[in-house]
Design a protein around this motif. Sequence first.
Motif, short mmCIF file in Angstrom:
data_model
loop_
_atom_site.label_atom_id
_atom_site.label_comp_id
_atom_site.label_asym_id
_atom_site.label_seq_id
_atom_site.Cartn_x
_atom_site.Cartn_y
_atom_site.Cartn_z
N VAL A 16 5.22 -13.29 13.18
CA VAL A 16 5.51 -11.87 13.26
C VAL A 16 5.07 -11.22 11.96
O VAL A 16 5.31 -11.75 10.87
N VAL A 17 4.35 -10.11 12.07
CA VAL A 17 3.94 -9.34 10.90
C VAL A 17 4.94 -8.20 10.75
O VAL A 17 5.23 -7.47 11.70
N THR A 60 6.81 -3.96 13.63
CA THR A 60 6.51 -5.39 13.65
C THR A 60 5.48 -5.69 14.72
O THR A 60 5.35 -4.96 15.70
N LEU A 61 4.75 -6.79 14.50
CA LEU A 61 3.75 -7.25 15.47
C LEU A 61 3.99 -8.72 15.74
O LEU A 61 3.93 -9.55 14.83
N LEU A 62 4.26 -9.07 16.99
CA LEU A 62 4.47 -10.46 17.39
C LEU A 62 3.13 -11.09 17.77
O LEU A 62 2.36 -10.53 18.55
N LEU A 63 2.86 -12.27 17.20
CA LEU A 63 1.60 -12.99 17.44
C LEU A 63 1.91 -14.37 17.99
O LEU A 63 2.07 -15.33 17.22
N PRO A 64 2.04 -14.53 19.31
CA PRO A 64 2.26 -15.88 19.87
C PRO A 64 1.07 -16.78 19.56
O PRO A 64 -0.08 -16.36 19.67
N TRP A 65 1.35 -18.01 19.17
CA TRP A 65 0.27 -18.92 18.79
C TRP A 65 -0.60 -19.30 19.98
O TRP A 65 -1.79 -19.51 19.83
N ARG A 84 0.87 -1.18 0.00
CA ARG A 84 0.00 0.00 0.00
C ARG A 84 0.90 1.22 0.00
O ARG A 84 1.69 1.42 0.92
N HIS A 85 0.79 2.01 -1.05
CA HIS A 85 1.65 3.18 -1.22
C HIS A 85 3.12 2.75 -1.10
O HIS A 85 3.54 1.84 -1.77
N GLY A 86 3.89 3.36 -0.22
CA GLY A 86 5.31 3.05 -0.15
C GLY A 86 5.68 1.96 0.83
O GLY A 86 6.87 1.78 1.16
N LEU A 87 4.69 1.19 1.32
CA LEU A 87 4.94 0.17 2.33
C LEU A 87 4.49 -1.20 1.84
O LEU A 87 3.64 -1.32 0.97
N VAL A 88 5.06 -2.24 2.44
CA VAL A 88 4.64 -3.61 2.18
C VAL A 88 4.52 -4.32 3.52
O VAL A 88 5.31 -4.09 4.44
N ALA A 89 3.51 -5.19 3.65
CA ALA A 89 3.28 -5.94 4.88
C ALA A 89 3.21 -7.43 4.56
O ALA A 89 2.60 -7.84 3.56
N LYS A 90 3.83 -8.24 5.41
CA LYS A 90 3.77 -9.68 5.25
C LYS A 90 4.09 -10.34 6.59
O LYS A 90 4.82 -9.79 7.41
N SER A 91 3.56 -11.56 6.78
CA SER A 91 3.83 -12.29 8.02
C SER A 91 4.78 -13.45 7.76
O SER A 91 4.91 -13.93 6.62
N ALA A 92 5.43 -13.89 8.82
CA ALA A 92 6.37 -15.01 8.73
C ALA A 92 6.51 -15.61 10.12
O ALA A 92 6.02 -15.06 11.12
N SER A 93 7.20 -16.74 10.21
CA SER A 93 7.51 -17.31 11.52
C SER A 93 8.51 -16.41 12.23
O SER A 93 9.44 -15.90 11.62
N ALA A 94 8.29 -16.21 13.53
CA ALA A 94 9.14 -15.30 14.28
C ALA A 94 10.50 -15.93 14.60
O ALA A 94 10.64 -17.15 14.69
N HIS A 95 11.49 -15.07 14.75
CA HIS A 95 12.85 -15.51 15.03
C HIS A 95 13.03 -15.87 16.51
O HIS A 95 12.59 -15.15 17.39
#
Length: 388
Positions: A309-310, A323-328, A290-301
């Motif tokens: 983590v998003v 970033t946003l951490l999402l504990p399962w 969106r505009h000058g940014l990109v967002a994607k999620s992946a497994s957290a380090h």
Amino acid sequence: MTDQRLRELFRDLAETLPEGSSQAGELWRRHTRSRSRRRWAVAAAAVTAALAAAGIVAFPQRAERHGMVTPAGALTPSAPATRSMDRAPEARAEAGLPGLAAALPGTWADIPVVTAASGPVLALAEFGDGRIYMMKAAGRVPLEVKLADSEDADGNGGTPLKPNSLSPDGTKAAFPQKDEVVVVDLVIGQARRYPLPGFNEVVLWRGERLLVEQAEANYLLDLATGKARRQPYKGFTGVAGYRDLRIVSPAGGGWTVLQEGGAEVRLDVQGITDKGGMPVGVLGNHGWQRHGLVAKSASAHGRPRAADVVVVAEIATGRVVRTLLLPWGDAPDTRCGKGGCPVRGWMNQDTVVIESKDRLLGWNITTGALSRVAELPDEVTAYSLRPV
């Protein structure tokens, strides 16, 4: 009126528009949303006067169909100067998050089935009866089109409804099929079938064209001419949005990069995602621009327990801004599924939509606030949101 004041008024108006829209009708239709009526009236009047003085006349258009215009510039929402990290509450506490106002009802199970409804298509959804519905504020309308399951080279079938099937303006829908792509005009209900040999699995809108992804080839399909041009890359690395952006993460390790045309920048996710990589070949988890940014999620380090983590990053530099951490979490109160907690699009300039099991969350990348957007019943097996 000074040039500076005119620029400020244009910026205020542009903040409420979906990327790629240039319609005065969209300004008029949305002027009662998100900002006070008084501010909009003053801003709109001033801009109209300025346009008239310059000899430019704008004509309102029908609200249900808007032209898809690639933006000339990039407007990046305010982002922190340094990387900010947020953490979602435990999955069992999600129900206590504040609700985020949206056009669709907060609980999709409450949306009645109707034969017809006015207003724009806000989402597409496949329910347990196997039918795909156009989701509108007044109800869900069955989509009358014959589709087969999406199929890969190994014979694995899947729903033809993909996360990016609905066009950004909500007037068309695209469905990948074996040896063809079906595009439906949702305004007049007409379907057109485009021959494209191979196992077509993902569609990504590029204005009036479609990027069609296969495991062994990618094609750019021109919807006006029906001609498909093979791309110099393959696989499932495309990003949803107007720009021809890709996120490439080597399976054997190394730097994840953002590619656009012949340019390439490093996406600095070392120490953020697992092995500094991004999901490759996970069909339901692609990036969203969106505009000058990109967002994607992946497994957290480095998490002792499962977490996603998003990541939101600048396209021009690869710099991670938030970033946003999402504990399962633990069973039975868990979030994220087999494909993790994927990003499902954007709402307005600052809010990323994230799937958390049977719930959609809105994450504001300016404030870090997390909200509930919608509750998805078990019978919803697939969906595609219209960015607003």
